[in-house]
Design an enzyme around this catalytic site. Structure first.
Site, mmCIF file in Angstrom:
data_model
loop_
_atom_site.group_PDB
_atom_site.id
_atom_site.type_symbol
_atom_site.label_atom_id
_atom_site.label_comp_id
_atom_site.label_asym_id
_atom_site.label_seq_id
_atom_site.Cartn_x
_atom_site.Cartn_y
_atom_site.Cartn_z
ATOM 1 C CE LYS A 77 -14.934 -8.906 -16.365
ATOM 2 N NZ LYS A 77 -14.525 -7.812 -15.454
ATOM 3 C CB SER A 152 -15.507 -4.687 -17.344
ATOM 4 O OG SER A 152 -14.773 -5.297 -16.313
ATOM 5 C CB SER A 176 -15.011 -4.407 -13.283
ATOM 6 O OG SER A 176 -14.659 -3.397 -14.191
#
Lengths: 489, 481, 100
Positions: A77, A152, A176
């Site tokens: 990420k 996210s 997330s």
């Protein structure tokens, strides 16, 4: 093909030299070439570096003393710092930021021999539940491109689901990792606070932030966790603990294990299909020898408010450092520093601004006690709920999300409604406990549903074991999204 | 003038003498190339995390103990938010509600009175970076340059109660504080390098009143003298305003050393809201009793105790004891010298006189004195044994400073041994008597003062080497015959 | 809490955030509704409850006072948007509040 296999499958093939790491990486990039145009899971791809790493992995594999994840292509990420590799947080402010250091989890993955495929898209600074708050582009759900992948860590989830990486790292502040895992039909684990180092994770809310894996199955989650967990002298909240062998415990049985079903998380607001799926899971676990008991988390309904107030306060503080002095982009002409700060920070997206303004408001002396301290006290009540519940049960079962993946653009303008989708997941962040999302069926429309298994602090072993046994028991029902992508496309 | 009482409180920042910074391993050494002593933590790069330096805690506790504080078993790190380019994270890690040390007290001697100044708190925090302003001043410069080498150095902030009642007391307090921090090796207290800084709050109130008046905060105080002058100026300014029935504005004022006045920087009508919050990255600091006790056991003798001991054990006048204990190194120098020469007052005179004078002229500290205590002892022994006179000894010391040679070597090389034996003296004295019939006659007529002139002549003839007391005695004997 | 535009602009100044006209239109109401979430907490009895600052009970680690290597100067400066002579350069530093 290799790109749709699990870590454990590839590990066997790689060790047996039936496939080379290079071939696996090429297979993953072939898949990326095929679907990335549709999915847009990545912010940065590292094709040539990945091939170099793959060759190095092959050399180690040949010697026969390769580390655990040697040659496995993994996505990171883009809010996890990678030395010499752009780390943007999907924010214009950081769009050319190259950290001079690796996050501890990245160092550990490198030591474990992984090949880094690239950096995945996210809601700007991990603030959001749809990845639509990325300032670069929207990521689409591999199961249905008109839907969000969740957020996210939407880029990480979509990449793993679409075969663009074998596994990925995500971060989880209020769900997330787990929510996008559920939306994308994969496994996501938020470990106990302090088990995995946060050093190098660009913070949103430090008391709620966690790093964890997104994988194709529970065994893979155990393997990645093994690689990234452990004490880190660079993270002052990191905990010194003897780690179990997470893969070895997967094969233990769950006879007599008590599964708690919290009534507050199975209320009427829940999507009927999601509710149905959870009762189905409970039946499967009972058939495996577990006992299912109704429990109560009386303060669960206050989680959302407590979570958003605390998170916003911490976010306003964490994001203050983006002032355009030492890193990042400076925007606009400015004759003085105040104007420079405002113009540079003015580039932040609306969600970041919203949270910063809320956080700034509640940290002011006049509001501090009524808003911030109150929210922190309610957090204590929520932690106590879990302590009581875990006196009666070993794990707690709930849906991961109240609904399956929603359509793009659906909730962007209504933040409070958007925040509601974090109800189930944010509890585990408030309490710091481990929580695993595992696929548990599909809607009539063919969208994946996820269940969440929460456990006692540092009892990842039990959580993974339950998830794994359920997964084994229902393996024949598992579907792959790639087919849907093709069917739709 | 006597109608107003001056109320002063001080906030002092002192950099701690740690090798590395408070939350990271960067070197704290002064004067490095810009931005060469920085890392992700002290540059505030996102994702870096603070890990507390044990020695910083230990030094802060030492400071607390030296200031008679309670050391709090649990203290909390908080974030203090404000935007300024030298503050990398846009918040400073500090301690707000729960400081490491609190409720201390320092005793001052002001004239012959004892005054007790309360210490509200001593807390740990991190230093900011340095901004260099291009141009004449911060206001006129078009841009500034940032160096983060200082960023993250460990600091203690020491806050006094508003117990100080005059500008002079403020200066005396700072001198005492500096002595304490130096004794305990908590800080090197170099104001010129910024390792000790002071802000002052001052207000006036009618004598007898218990309510506080409106206070101003004075910044840019770069020396103890500046603190005293600025506070004298500010007390006077406020007094005149109040006597003219005008109001004192609550504001921050800047001390201009050259102009000798304070001027307004910004209004404090709307107090800054720093949005303090506990730092979620740093667990509360736990300090157990055993740790505090071991630090207490290892504290050096503090200046007040040392002063009393010097008076009692060495029979020194209080003034000497005060001066010698202003610095731990000076006191150590004195005591090392007394080991050599068992005549404390003689040692004290020489250390406070010739030695300090020479060092001051050469801008040296006692610890870097070219004449070691043992060497000074060697010289003083020569005085005790009448080998040199006090006058010659001063020349010997100068030579010692200049050449690094021992007193004996210099005396021998230069042939400066004092003439005390009767035969050598007698020859000189006889010569002086023969050449000075006038004064000799005066003395014999009863003008006893003339003896002084004759002794002087003996000293002159002997190039200062004659033992003046002996010469005096022998002259009297001869002339009275 | 109903946040006025003026109050929000004050917050934006404190947080050093430039807001677009459109953001100024929609944010006050959104921020108010988020702040209003606190009302739902008022029914929870938190008398004598300690606030949770950290999710788990930990004790702080202390580091020994050892010098570790710093970044190379070029790496320290590499991300700076305006570098002059080894320093980060900024425009005139002001402390007064910004007038737009």
């Amino acid at each position: 093909m290799f790109s749709s296999m699990t870590i454990s499958q590839l590990r066997t093939l790689l060790r047996a030299r039936e496939v080379s790491a290079e071939e696996v990486v090429i297979s993953v990039f072939d898949q990326i070439d095929k679907v990335e145009g549709d999915i847009e899971a990545y912010v940065t791809l590292c094709r040539s570096e990945a091939l170099v790493q793959a060759k190095r992995a092959d050399a180690l594999l040949k010697e026969g003393n390769a580390p655990d994840l040697c040659g496995i292509p993994i996505a990171i990420k883009d809010n996890i710092s990678t030395a010499g590799l752009k780390t943007t947080c999907a924010s214009r402010i950081l769009d050319d930021y190259v950290p001079p250091f690796d996050a501890t989890v990245v160092t550990k993955l490198k030591e474990a021999g992984v090949v880094i495929v690239g950096k995945t898209n996210l809601d700007e600074f991990a603030l959001g539940s749809s990845t639509e708050n990325s300032q670069f582009h929207v990521t689409r759900n591999p199961w249905d491109r008109s839907r969000v992948p969740g957020g996210s860590s939407g880029g990480s989830a979509a990449a793993v689901a679409a075969g663009e990486a074998i596994a990925a790292l995500g971060s989880d502040t209020g769900g997330s990792i787990r929510q996008p895992a559920a939306f994308c039909g994969i496994v996501g684990l938020k470990p106990t606070y302090g088990l995995v180092s946060r050093y190098g994770l660009i913070p949103a809310a430090p008391s709620l932030d966690h790093v964890g894996p997104l994988t194709r199955d529970v065994r893979d989650a155990a393997l990645v966790l093994q690689a990234i967990a452990g004490w880190d002298g660079k993270d002052p909240t990191s905990v010194q603990k003897e780690l179990p062998n997470y893969e070895a415990v997967l094969s233990e049985d769950i006879t007599g294990l008590v599964v708690g079903l919290p009534k507050e998380l199975l209320d009427n607001e829940l999507d009927p299909e999601a509710k149905e799926a959870i009762f189905g899971v409970a039946n499967v676990l009972e058939s495996l020898g577990a006992r299912v008991e109704a429990i109560s988390l009386p303060h669960a309904e206050y989680a959302m408010a407590s979570f958003y107030l605390i998170a916003s306060a911490e976010i306003s503080s964490s994001l203050a450092c983006f002032d355009g002095v030492r890193l990042g982009k400076r925007y606009g002409e400015a004759k003085d520093t105040t104007s420079m700060f405002m113009k540079t920070r003015g580039q932040l997206g609306i969600e970041a601004k919203r949270r910063i303004l809320v956080g700034t408001a509640i940290l002011q002396e006049d509001n501090y006690t009524t808003y911030f301290v109150k929210a922190q006290k309610v957090r204590t009540k929520i932690r106590e709920d879990f302590q009581q519940a875990f006196g009666r049960c070993d794990v707690i079962l709930s849906p991961t999300t109240p609904t399956p993946a929603f359509t793009l653009g659906h909730k962007l303008d209504r933040p409070v409604i958007m925040y509601k989708s974090d109800v189930y997941t944010s509890l585990a962040n408030l309490a710091g406990i481990p929580a695993l999302s595992v696929p548990c069926g599909y809607t009539e429309g063919g969208l994946p549903l996820g269940m969440q298994i929460m456990g006692k602090p540092f009892d990842e072993a039990t959580v993974l074991k339950v998830g794994h046994l359920y997964e084994q028991q229902t393996a024949s029902e598992r579907r792959l999204p790639q087919k849907e992508v093709k069917a739709n496309g | 003038m006597a109608d107003w009482e001056v109320i002063i409180g001080l906030e002092i920042h002192a950099e701690l003498l740690t090798e590395s910074k408070v939350f990271c391993g960067c070197n704290t050494e002064f004067g490095g190339e810009p931005n060469s002593q920085v890392c992700p933590v002290c540059m505030g790069l996102p994702g870096a995390l603070p890990v507390l330096n044990r020695q910083a805690v230990e030094l802060a506790i030492k400071a607390g103990l030296a200031l008679n504080c309670t050391i709090n078993g649990t203290s909390q790190f908080d974030r203090k938010h404000y935007f300024y380019p030298d503050l990398p994270k846009a918040y400073q890690i500090s301690q707000n509600d729960r400081p490491l040390c609190s409720h201390g007290m320092v005793e001052l001697s002001v004239g012959d009175r004892k005054r007790q100044i309360g210490i509200q708190r001593v807390h740990l925090e991190e230093e900011a970076g340095k901004s260099v302003h291009v141009g004449d001043s911060i206001i006129s410069s078009e841009y500034s340059l940032l160096d983060y080498n200082r960023s993250g150095i460990a600091l203690v902030e020491i806050v006094t109660e508003p117990d100080i009642r005059s500008a002079e007391e403020a200066r005396l307090f700072l001198e005492k504080l500096k002595t304490l921090l130096e004794y305990t090796e908590v800080s090197d207290c170099k104001m010129e390098e910024g390792s000790l800084r002071c802000d002052a709050n001052i207000s006036l109130r009618p004598k007898g009143s218990s309510a506080y008046g409106v206070k101003t905060e004075i910044k840019n105080l770069n020396s103890f003298r500046a603190v005293q002058r600025a506070l004298e100026f500010e007390a006077d300014r406020q007094r005149r305003l109040l006597q003219a029935k005008e109001v004192v504005l609550p504001e921050t004022r800047h001390w201009d050393e050259a102009k000798g006045m304070t001027f307004s920087m910004r209004s404090k009508a709307k107090a800054a809201d720093y949005r303090y919050m506990p730092d979620p990255n740093l667990y509360p600091l736990q300090v157990d009793e055993a740790w505090i006790e071991s630090i207490r056991q290892n504290l050096p003798e503090l200046p007040d105790a040392k002063r009393d001991r010097f008076i009692n054990d060495y029979d020194l006048p209080p003034y000497d004891a005060d001066v010698l204990t202003t610095s731990r190194h000076l006191a150590d120098y004195f005591e090392a010298c007394v080991q050599e020469v068992d005549e404390p007052k003689l040692v004290s005179n020489w250390v406070m006189g010739e030695v300090l004078r020479w060092l001051k002229a050469h801008e040296l500290e006692i610890e870097s004195s070219p004449v070691a205590p043992k060497e000074l002892g060697g010289l003083l022994k020569l005085i005790q044994e009448d080998v040199v006179s006090t006058i010659v000894a001063k020349d010997v010391l100068s030579e010692m400073f200049a050449t690094g040679k021992s007193a004996v070597e210099i005396v021998d090389e230069k042939g400066w041994r004092q003439i005390s034996d009767a035969d050598s003296l007698e020859a000189i004295i006889d010569g002086v008597i023969a050449e000075n019939p006038g004064p000799v006659a005066d003395f014999q007529k009863g003008k006893t003062k003339a003896i002084g002139f004759l002794v002087g002549q003996v000293m002159k003839a002997s190039k200062g080497q004659a033992n003046p007391q002996k010469a005096n005695e022998m002259l009297r004997q001869k002339l009275q015959k | 809490m109903e946040l006025s535009l003026k109050e929000m602009e004050e917050l934006a100044l404190i947080a050093r955030l430039y807001l677009t006209e459109e953001e100024k239109k929609i944010l006050p109401q959104q921020i108010s509704s988020i702040l209003d979430m606190v009302h739902s907490l008022e029914t929870v009895d938190t008398e004598d409850v300690e606030p949770t600052i950290y999710p788990i009970t930990g004790s702080g680690v202390l580091r020994e006072d050892e010098i570790l290597p710093s970044l190379a100067v070029k790496d320290a400066l590499a991300n700076g948007p305006d570098i002059v002579d080894g320093y980060f350069r900024v425009p005139r530093i002001i402390e007064e509040e910004y007038e737009s």
